[in-house]
Scaffold this active site. Structure first.
Site, PDB file in Angstrom:
ATOM      1  NE  ARG A 151       0.187   1.446   3.426  1.00 14.85           N
ATOM      2  CZ  ARG A 151       1.107   2.343   3.675  1.00 14.85           C
ATOM      3  NH1 ARG A 151       2.398   2.012   3.769  1.00 14.85           N
ATOM      4  NH2 ARG A 151       0.798   3.617   3.820  1.00 14.85           N
ATOM      5  N   GLY A 152       0.218   2.415  -0.123  1.00 13.21           N
ATOM      6  CA  GLY A 152       0.975   3.648  -0.305  1.00 13.21           C
ATOM      7  C   GLY A 152       1.063   3.909  -1.809  1.00 13.21           C
ATOM      8  CB  ALA A 153       0.228   6.915  -3.820  1.00 10.27           C
TER       9      ALA A 153
ATOM     10  CD  GLN B 240      -3.088   2.627   6.964  1.00  3.65           C
ATOM     11  OE1 GLN B 240      -3.647   2.992   7.990  1.00  3.65           O
ATOM     12  NE2 GLN B 240      -3.747   2.449   5.835  1.00  3.65           N
TER      13      GLN B 240
ATOM     14  NE  ARG C 242      -6.253   0.956  -1.664  1.00  5.94           N
ATOM     15  CZ  ARG C 242      -5.598   1.495  -0.627  1.00  5.94           C
ATOM     16  NH1 ARG C 242      -4.301   1.297  -0.489  1.00  5.94           N
ATOM     17  NH2 ARG C 242      -6.229   2.239   0.263  1.00  5.94           N
TER      18      ARG C 242
ATOM     19  CG  ASN D  21      -2.190  11.618   2.470  1.00  2.67           C
ATOM     20  OD1 ASN D  21      -1.671  10.699   1.840  1.00  2.67           O
ATOM     21  ND2 ASN D  21      -1.848  11.875   3.722  1.00  2.67           N
ATOM     22  CE  LYS D  22      -5.049   5.737   4.594  1.00  2.00           C
ATOM     23  NZ  LYS D  22      -6.087   4.902   3.898  1.00  2.00           N
TER      24      LYS D  22
ATOM     25  CG  ASP E  40      -3.125   7.898  -1.737  1.00  2.26           C
ATOM     26  OD1 ASP E  40      -2.761   8.258  -0.600  1.00  2.26           O
ATOM     27  OD2 ASP E  40      -3.080   6.709  -2.134  1.00  2.26           O
TER      28      ASP E  40
HETATM   29  O1  MRU Z   1      -4.552   3.249   2.355  1.00  4.58           O
HETATM   30  P1  MRU Z   1      -3.071   3.443   2.233  1.00  4.58           P
HETATM   31  O2  MRU Z   1      -2.291   2.889   3.382  1.00  4.58           O
HETATM   32  O3  MRU Z   1      -2.552   2.972   0.891  1.00  4.58           O
HETATM   33  O4  MRU Z   1      -2.879   5.018   2.273  1.00  4.58           O
HETATM   34  C1  MRU Z   1      -1.597   5.549   2.143  1.00  4.58           C
HETATM   35  C2  MRU Z   1      -1.537   7.028   2.252  1.00  4.58           C
HETATM   36  O5  MRU Z   1      -2.527   7.689   2.400  1.00  4.58           O
HETATM   37  C3  MRU Z   1      -0.187   7.667   2.061  1.00  4.58           C
HETATM   38  O6  MRU Z   1      -0.082   8.829   2.819  1.00  4.58           O
HETATM   39  C4  MRU Z   1      -0.007   8.025   0.575  1.00  4.58           C
HETATM   40  O7  MRU Z   1      -0.299   6.933  -0.242  1.00  4.58           O
HETATM   41  C5  MRU Z   1       1.350   8.510   0.291  1.00  4.58           C
HETATM   42  S1  MRU Z   1       2.553   7.239   0.429  1.00  4.58           S
HETATM   43  C6  MRU Z   1       4.058   7.854   0.012  1.00  4.58           C
END
Ligand code: MRU
Length: 360
Positions: free
Chosen positions: A46-48, A194, A89, A245-246, A235
């Site tokens: 996970r993470g963009a 996270q 996603r 973002n999250k 994201d």
């Molecule tokens: O749902 P996730 O854990 O994939 O969400 C991740 C985030 O929101 C991060 O802040 C974002 O993807 C940036 S990661 C460098």
């Protein structure tokens, strides 16, 4: 450096299952793209930026699978695999960015053997470029961290969310090495933790001092003057500077603005979506309600409780002090400054195509 995903020479992908952290470090090996799609959907990766890298590797696995039939039948199978990976996603633009880039790379290939080689090389290049981009944005961002600051971050935007260095955590890593950073405040980041599970794990491994807080403590700490800056990843960043973002990022930005604390977003240009004008146009993933009504498998709400679970929110650009990319720091007005850092990316890609090094 810590890599959360790797291409293995025998044509397999190896990744760390992040749902098992911090209790266990479980590495998964696969030669099938459906396992990559499942891993993205279930947040094992996970993470963009990491979602984009994983999707490119997944597409490479799809390209290697099946008989060495004619190129047209092969392209048909590849297109279906790309569609499945793309649907995992919706919010992180890096996913479609990486898939489009890999598909473009094989558009001109004449035969399957050549196309397979190109796909694998392109996926590995996307991975390597992300690491270098993170290191560069880490240097740009570290200069913004006031010396001796305690900095708050949300979710996980570290090695685990990228090719291997981190965006927001990459900036904090660089700031720590430069002796500027005193401490990180990490929000636990409900519902999937996270921050508590992943950011704390990464910071502990690296010996960077941190304090974990519940999400709702952030405002109080800012008001008490304990936070010198907030830095988060993204994201998707719309052309006008609105940032998805999250979930929980938007309230942090409002609180930062209210308390005079700078609010920074760190992201590679692959997260900037110039085709999306405003944050209102960014698709926001809605996840299953049981992520809210339970915690790691144990119910925390009465049976049948209804829950809303948007995984991301949008922070309007007015709350964003600066956007830190590998090509420099974008400041308001974002329409122009984001175009400039993306333009620098295109110029860079052109230079690389002409054999220049890409460093510096
Ligand atoms: O749902 P996730 O854990 O994939 O969400 C991740 C985030 O929101 C991060 O802040 C974002 O993807 C940036 S990661 C460098």
């Amino acid at each position: 450096m810590f890599l959360p995903i790797e291409w293995l020479p025998e044509g397999k992908v190896r990744f760390l299952d992040q749902t098992r952290l911090p209790r266990e470090e479980v590495w998964v090996e696969t030669d099938g793209y459906p396992a990559i799609a499942e891993a993205i959907r279930r947040l094992r990766v996970r993470g963009a930026p990491l979602i984009g890298i994983a999707a490119a590797y997944g597409l490479a696995l799809a390209g290697l699978a099946g008989p060495e039939s004619g190129i047209d039948a092969w392209r048909g199978r590849l297109g279906r695999a790309a569609g499945e990976l793309r649907a995992t996603r919706p919010t992180a633009v890096n996913l479609e960015w990486a898939l489009e880039r890999a598909l473009r790379a094989v558009a001109e290939a004449d035969d399957v053997a050549e196309a397979r080689r190109i796909l694998v090389d392109e996926a590995r290049r996307i991975h390597e470029e992300d690491i270098r981009a993170n290191q560069r944005l880490g240097e740009h961002g570290a200069a913004l961290i006031p010396t001796g600051a305690r900095v708050l971050t949300h979710c996980n935007a570290g090695s685990l969310a990228t090719g291997g260095y981190g965006t927001a955590l990459g900036v904090l890593r660089s700031a720590w090495r430069q002796g500027r950073l005193q401490e990180v405040y990490a929000t636990e980041t409900r519902p999937l933790l996270q921050g508590a599970r992943l950011t704390a794990w990464e910071l502990a491994r690296e010996g960077i001092p941190y304090t974990l807080i519940v999400d709702s403590a952030a405002g109080s700490l800012m008001r008490r003057g304990l936070i010198g800056a907030v830095i988060v990843g993204a994201d998707r960043i719309a052309a006008g500077g609105d940032v998805a973002n999250k979930i929980g990022t938007y309230p942090l930005a409002v609180l930062a603005g209210e308390n005079g604390v700078p609010f920074y977003v760190a992201a590679p240009v692959s997260t900037i979506d110039l085709a999306t004008a405003s944050g209102d146009d960014i698709p926001i993933e809605e996840r299953a309600g049981d992520e809210v009504t339970s915690l790691q498998g144990a119910a925390t709400a009465p049976e049948g409780a209804r829950a809303a679970n948007p995984a991301f929110d949008v922070t309007p650009h007015a709350y964003v002090s600066a956007i830190i990319s590998e090509n420099g720091v974008a400041r308001p007005p974002y329409e122009a400054s984001l175009r400039a850092v993306c333009g620098a990316a295109e110029a860079r890609a052109g230079a690389l195509a002409h054999g220049e090094t890409g460093d510096g």
